[in-house]
Design a protein around this motif. Structure first.
Motif, short mmCIF file in Angstrom:
data_model
loop_
_atom_site.label_atom_id
_atom_site.label_comp_id
_atom_site.label_asym_id
_atom_site.label_seq_id
_atom_site.Cartn_x
_atom_site.Cartn_y
_atom_site.Cartn_z
N THR A 1 0.86 -1.18 0.00
CA THR A 1 0.00 0.00 0.00
C THR A 1 0.90 1.23 0.00
O THR A 1 2.09 1.15 0.31
N ASP A 2 0.31 2.37 -0.35
CA ASP A 2 1.08 3.61 -0.43
C ASP A 2 0.33 4.71 0.30
O ASP A 2 -0.80 4.52 0.79
N TRP A 3 0.95 5.88 0.40
CA TRP A 3 0.27 7.04 0.95
C TRP A 3 -1.03 7.31 0.19
O TRP A 3 -1.13 7.04 -1.01
N ASP B 1 -5.35 -11.86 -5.19
CA ASP B 1 -4.03 -12.46 -4.98
C ASP B 1 -3.40 -12.13 -3.63
O ASP B 1 -2.28 -12.56 -3.35
N ALA B 2 -4.10 -11.37 -2.78
CA ALA B 2 -3.64 -10.97 -1.45
C ALA B 2 -2.44 -10.03 -1.50
O ALA B 2 -1.79 -9.80 -0.48
N VAL B 3 -2.17 -9.47 -2.67
CA VAL B 3 -1.10 -8.46 -2.82
C VAL B 3 -1.70 -7.15 -3.31
O VAL B 3 -1.41 -6.08 -2.77
N ASN B 4 -2.55 -7.23 -4.32
CA ASN B 4 -3.20 -6.05 -4.88
C ASN B 4 -4.62 -5.98 -4.31
O ASN B 4 -5.43 -6.88 -4.56
N TRP B 5 -4.91 -4.89 -3.59
CA TRP B 5 -6.13 -4.81 -2.81
C TRP B 5 -7.04 -3.69 -3.30
O TRP B 5 -6.57 -2.61 -3.66
N GLU B 6 -8.35 -3.96 -3.30
CA GLU B 6 -9.37 -2.94 -3.47
C GLU B 6 -9.98 -2.69 -2.09
O GLU B 6 -10.69 -3.55 -1.56
N ILE B 7 -9.69 -1.55 -1.52
CA ILE B 7 -10.11 -1.24 -0.16
C ILE B 7 -11.22 -0.20 -0.20
O ILE B 7 -11.10 0.83 -0.88
N ASP B 8 -12.31 -0.46 0.51
CA ASP B 8 -13.44 0.46 0.53
C ASP B 8 -13.02 1.81 1.10
O ASP B 8 -12.32 1.87 2.12
N ASP B 9 -13.47 2.87 0.46
CA ASP B 9 -13.20 4.20 1.00
C ASP B 9 -14.08 4.48 2.21
O ASP B 9 -13.70 5.25 3.10
N GLY B 10 -15.23 3.84 2.29
CA GLY B 10 -16.12 4.02 3.43
C GLY B 10 -15.75 3.11 4.58
O GLY B 10 -15.22 2.01 4.39
N VAL B 11 -16.05 3.55 5.79
CA VAL B 11 -15.72 2.77 6.98
C VAL B 11 -16.69 1.60 7.14
O VAL B 11 -17.79 1.58 6.56
N ILE B 12 -16.28 0.60 7.89
CA ILE B 12 -17.18 -0.47 8.29
C ILE B 12 -18.30 0.12 9.14
O ILE B 12 -18.04 0.85 10.11
N ARG B 13 -19.55 -0.19 8.77
CA ARG B 13 -20.72 0.30 9.51
C ARG B 13 -21.17 -0.80 10.47
O ARG B 13 -21.76 -1.80 10.07
N TRP B 14 -20.86 -0.63 11.72
CA TRP B 14 -21.16 -1.64 12.73
C TRP B 14 -22.60 -1.52 13.22
O TRP B 14 -23.09 -0.42 13.50
N GLY C 1 2.54 -4.01 9.47
CA GLY C 1 2.55 -2.58 9.25
C GLY C 1 3.96 -2.06 9.33
O GLY C 1 4.76 -2.50 10.16
N ALA C 2 4.31 -1.12 8.45
CA ALA C 2 5.65 -0.55 8.42
C ALA C 2 5.55 0.96 8.61
O ALA C 2 4.83 1.64 7.86
N ALA C 3 6.27 1.47 9.62
CA ALA C 3 6.37 2.90 9.89
C ALA C 3 5.00 3.57 10.01
O ALA C 3 4.87 4.76 9.72
N ASP C 4 3.99 2.83 10.48
CA ASP C 4 2.64 3.35 10.61
C ASP C 4 2.18 4.04 9.33
O ASP C 4 1.42 5.03 9.37
N THR C 5 2.60 3.48 8.19
CA THR C 5 2.32 4.11 6.90
C THR C 5 1.90 3.09 5.84
O THR C 5 1.05 3.38 5.00
N TYR C 6 2.48 1.90 5.86
CA TYR C 6 2.32 0.92 4.78
C TYR C 6 1.93 -0.45 5.32
O TYR C 6 2.20 -0.79 6.48
#
Length: 339
Positions: free
Chosen positions: A36-38, A81-94, A304-309
């Protein structure tokens, strides 16, 4: 007794890279790190310290995302493939168990354990303005139920075991304080129903080496092996330039996981690469999840690396267990099931 083996299911499509030629360590990094990136989604600045699991022929995950206003929340994501991810921009709605909204004020550092056909998410949640352990569940990573909080403040690094042990659910945690805790040991608690928790035992203490002399905390969900429960954990050292988070590993007794059988004297991975040493919080390696294949013994560690990646590292269970046993150093009380 033979080489250590993973007790579990095959996972042929998990990420894997062989150890680089000439590399001397027992854990090695993914060549494409970080994954992941910034600014990974429009509303988030960083994603790190996250948990992934096999799901539906591919993979799903619960991701710590620090938003553009600085608040940490949890987001769902999917990958082939567990490397390239599509991550929701919205938060989990509990929702709570009655279907009513039950949103935390903040949420971070999730772990995910599959027990039966349910995926249980444990994270550090806001409870009365203070950090405590939150518990939720899902079956599809689209609909999420938040259960009652596991404990009163202050606590972090809650990690469920992937099955009942002696008929009880088991959870590791690290009692803490309201700040950036300058202390911490790993404890274990048990529950008959994921609601009431007791029979607390101390499992592992900080110390024993400078890399883990300030505090320690459980990492990914423990992996069941023929030698015991394989636990990755983080250890923290306080240097003249701030905290440094490294990765270690231990083996816990299969029937009494409050008992430590072996524990690495030295770290197995420490910040060295630029993406681990430079970022929002420098010098951090924070393991949160693994994928593993019982047939080959392959393990992919997500950290997690450097609280960034988000990054990946690899190891083989037989090689790692041999290393842990040959380089073990227990602290006083580690094997005594402290109360």
């Amino acid at each position: 007794m033979g080489k250590a083996r993973i007790i579990g299911e095959p996972l042929k499509n998990m990420p894997w890279q062989d150890k680089p030629a000439g590399y001397r360590g027992v854990v090695w990094r993914h060549s494409g790190n970080p994954i992941t990136d910034w600014n990974p989604t429009p509303g988030t600045n960083r994603i790190f310290n996250s948990a992934v699991v096999p799901f539906g022929g591919g993979f799903a995950g619960v991701f710590r995302a620090d938003h553009n206003n600085g608040t940490a929340m949890l987001h769902a994501g999917f990958s082939k493939d567990a490397v390239n991810w599509e991550i929701d921009d919205g938060v989990i709605r509990w929702k709570d168990e009655n279907g009513e909204d039950f949103m935390p004020g903040y949420a971070y550092d999730p772990r995910v354990a599959k027990i039966g056909d349910t995926y249980y998410i444990v994270w550090c949640t806001e409870f009365g303005g203070c950090p405590a352990i939150g518990l939720g569940s899902t079956r599809d990573f689209r609909n999420f139920v938040r259960h009652e909080n596991v404990c009163v403040p202050f606590n972090r690094n809650g990690v469920l075991f992937p099955r009942k042990i002696n008929g009880k659910y088991m959870m590791l945690s690290r009692p803490s304080d309201s700040g950036h805790t300058p202390f911490g040991d790993i404890y274990i608690s048990e529950s008959p129903d994921l609601v009431y928790w007791g029979r607390h035992r101390k499992v592992m203490s900080s110390g024993g080496g400078w890399w883990q002399d300030l505090k320690i905390g459980a990492g990914p969900v423990p992996i069941e092996t023929t030698e015991g429960w394989l636990l990755f954990y983080h250890g923290v050292n306080n240097t003249c330039n701030g905290y440094v988070y490294s990765m270690g590993a231990a083996i816990l007794d299969i029937d009494r996981p409050s008992k430590v059988l072996y524990r690495t004297r030295d770290f197995i991975l420490t910040p060295e690469k630029n993406y681990e040493c430079v970022g929002f919080v420098p010098n951090v390696i924070f393991p949160c999840a693994t994928l593993h294949d019982a047939d080959t013994g392959r393990i992919a560690i997500y950290y997690g690396a450097a609280d960034t990646y988000v990054c990946i590292a690899y190891t083989l269970v037989d090689e790692l267990v041999d290393y842990i046993k040959a380089n073990s150093e227990l602290n006083a009380g580690d094997a005594e099931e402290g109360r």
